[in-house]
Scaffold this motif. Structure first.
Motif, PDB file in Angstrom:
ATOM      1  N   LEU A 112     -21.942 -44.005 -82.715  1.00  0.00           N
ATOM      2  CA  LEU A 112     -23.162 -44.300 -83.478  1.00  0.00           C
ATOM      3  C   LEU A 112     -23.027 -43.794 -84.904  1.00  0.00           C
ATOM      4  O   LEU A 112     -22.444 -42.733 -85.147  1.00  0.00           O
ATOM      5  N   ASP A 113     -23.561 -44.550 -85.845  1.00  0.00           N
ATOM      6  CA  ASP A 113     -23.625 -44.101 -87.229  1.00  0.00           C
ATOM      7  C   ASP A 113     -24.892 -43.270 -87.392  1.00  0.00           C
ATOM      8  O   ASP A 113     -25.908 -43.508 -86.725  1.00  0.00           O
ATOM      9  N   ALA A 114     -24.821 -42.278 -88.273  1.00  0.00           N
ATOM     10  CA  ALA A 114     -25.956 -41.382 -88.481  1.00  0.00           C
ATOM     11  C   ALA A 114     -25.958 -40.904 -89.929  1.00  0.00           C
ATOM     12  O   ALA A 114     -25.033 -41.175 -90.686  1.00  0.00           O
ATOM     13  N   ILE A 115     -26.998 -40.180 -90.282  1.00  0.00           N
ATOM     14  CA  ILE A 115     -27.127 -39.566 -91.601  1.00  0.00           C
ATOM     15  C   ILE A 115     -27.102 -38.054 -91.397  1.00  0.00           C
ATOM     16  O   ILE A 115     -27.858 -37.509 -90.591  1.00  0.00           O
ATOM     17  N   PHE A 116     -26.206 -37.380 -92.135  1.00  0.00           N
ATOM     18  CA  PHE A 116     -26.124 -35.919 -92.050  1.00  0.00           C
ATOM     19  C   PHE A 116     -27.343 -35.317 -92.744  1.00  0.00           C
ATOM     20  O   PHE A 116     -27.652 -35.663 -93.881  1.00  0.00           O
ATOM     21  N   MET A 117     -28.041 -34.419 -92.051  1.00  0.00           N
ATOM     22  CA  MET A 117     -29.235 -33.779 -92.612  1.00  0.00           C
ATOM     23  C   MET A 117     -28.931 -32.365 -93.113  1.00  0.00           C
ATOM     24  O   MET A 117     -29.191 -32.048 -94.255  1.00  0.00           O
ATOM     25  N   SER A 118     -28.376 -31.517 -92.208  1.00  0.00           N
ATOM     26  CA  SER A 118     -28.095 -30.133 -92.580  1.00  0.00           C
ATOM     27  C   SER A 118     -27.253 -29.481 -91.494  1.00  0.00           C
ATOM     28  O   SER A 118     -26.988 -30.073 -90.445  1.00  0.00           O
ATOM     29  N   MET A 119     -26.837 -28.251 -91.769  1.00  0.00           N
ATOM     30  CA  MET A 119     -26.120 -27.457 -90.772  1.00  0.00           C
ATOM     31  C   MET A 119     -27.137 -26.822 -89.836  1.00  0.00           C
ATOM     32  O   MET A 119     -28.239 -26.477 -90.250  1.00  0.00           O
ATOM     33  N   ASP A 120     -26.747 -26.668 -88.593  1.00  0.00           N
ATOM     34  CA  ASP A 120     -27.565 -26.000 -87.586  1.00  0.00           C
ATOM     35  C   ASP A 120     -26.721 -24.837 -87.079  1.00  0.00           C
ATOM     36  O   ASP A 120     -26.053 -24.945 -86.070  1.00  0.00           O
ATOM     37  N   GLY A 121     -26.674 -23.761 -87.848  1.00  0.00           N
ATOM     38  CA  GLY A 121     -25.784 -22.658 -87.533  1.00  0.00           C
ATOM     39  C   GLY A 121     -24.416 -22.917 -88.161  1.00  0.00           C
ATOM     40  O   GLY A 121     -24.280 -23.699 -89.100  1.00  0.00           O
ATOM     41  N   ASP A 122     -23.368 -22.271 -87.629  1.00  0.00           N
ATOM     42  CA  ASP A 122     -22.034 -22.398 -88.197  1.00  0.00           C
ATOM     43  C   ASP A 122     -21.245 -23.566 -87.624  1.00  0.00           C
ATOM     44  O   ASP A 122     -20.315 -24.050 -88.249  1.00  0.00           O
ATOM     45  N   GLU A 123     -21.591 -24.027 -86.405  1.00  0.00           N
ATOM     46  CA  GLU A 123     -20.745 -25.004 -85.737  1.00  0.00           C
ATOM     47  C   GLU A 123     -21.440 -26.309 -85.352  1.00  0.00           C
ATOM     48  O   GLU A 123     -20.837 -27.165 -84.733  1.00  0.00           O
TER      49      GLU A 123
END
Length: 174
Positions: A137-148
């Motif tokens: 699936l294609d998606a849009i990166f929003m932010s980091m959720d922790g380090d990993e």
């Protein structure tokens, strides 16, 4: 001098091997620069981390193994110049004999520590999920959720949904 690998196999005097060098406290970069200037082949695997600095998330590059780096030398090399290099504390050895680190281990560390595209994702970047239930699936990166993990925005059943997935299962579409 007889030198063995960590696995116990004998090393030929002319064969180059990787050795572990301990640096003086907080002088990894200084040791790396000075050894490189002297013409040594060195490896100091680095990773990018997102840290909270003065209330803001910022990317920083740090040594994967703070206080250590790898150097590639023949077993019969003169170890004296290493010990007198600024930033270097000692060559890691057992019983006074430097112990070689396997080539494959150093190559794996170099490959894993290379700064990759995922660490440079910015909110709004187009990505593809490569593993798991949302694979392909294609998606849009929003932010980091922790380090990993990363938070992605996907279109599912004509609605925008936020999901959290491991960073290793995301690749950039750009």
């Amino acid at each position: 001098m007889t030198i063995y690998t960590a696995e116990g196999s004998l090393i030929c005097a002319q064969q180059k091997s990787w050795y572990l060098v301990q640096c003086k406290p907080r002088q990894d970069e200084r040791a790396e620069d000075n050894l490189a200037r002297q013409g040594y082949e060195i490896s100091r695997p680095k990773c990018r981390y997102q840290r909270l600095i003065r209330g803001q998330r910022q990317w920083t590059v740090e040594s994967l193994f703070p206080g250590y780096l790898f150097i590639n030398l023949p077993a019969d090399s003169n170890w004296g110049p290493l010990r007198s290099t600024r930033g270097v504390s000692r060559v890691v050895s057992f019983g006074g004999v430097p112990v070689a680190v396997s080539d494959s281990l150093v190559k794996q560390l170099q490959a894993r520590a290379e700064i990759d595209v995922k660490s440079e994702l910015k909110p709004g970047d187009s990505v593809r999920i490569t593993e798991g239930g949302f694979a392909e699936l294609d998606a849009i990166f929003m932010s980091m959720d922790g380090d990993e993990r990363g938070i992605l925005l996907i279109s599912l059943l004509n609605r925008q949904q936020q999901i959290s997935v491991p960073m290793e299962s995301i690749c950039s579409n750009e």
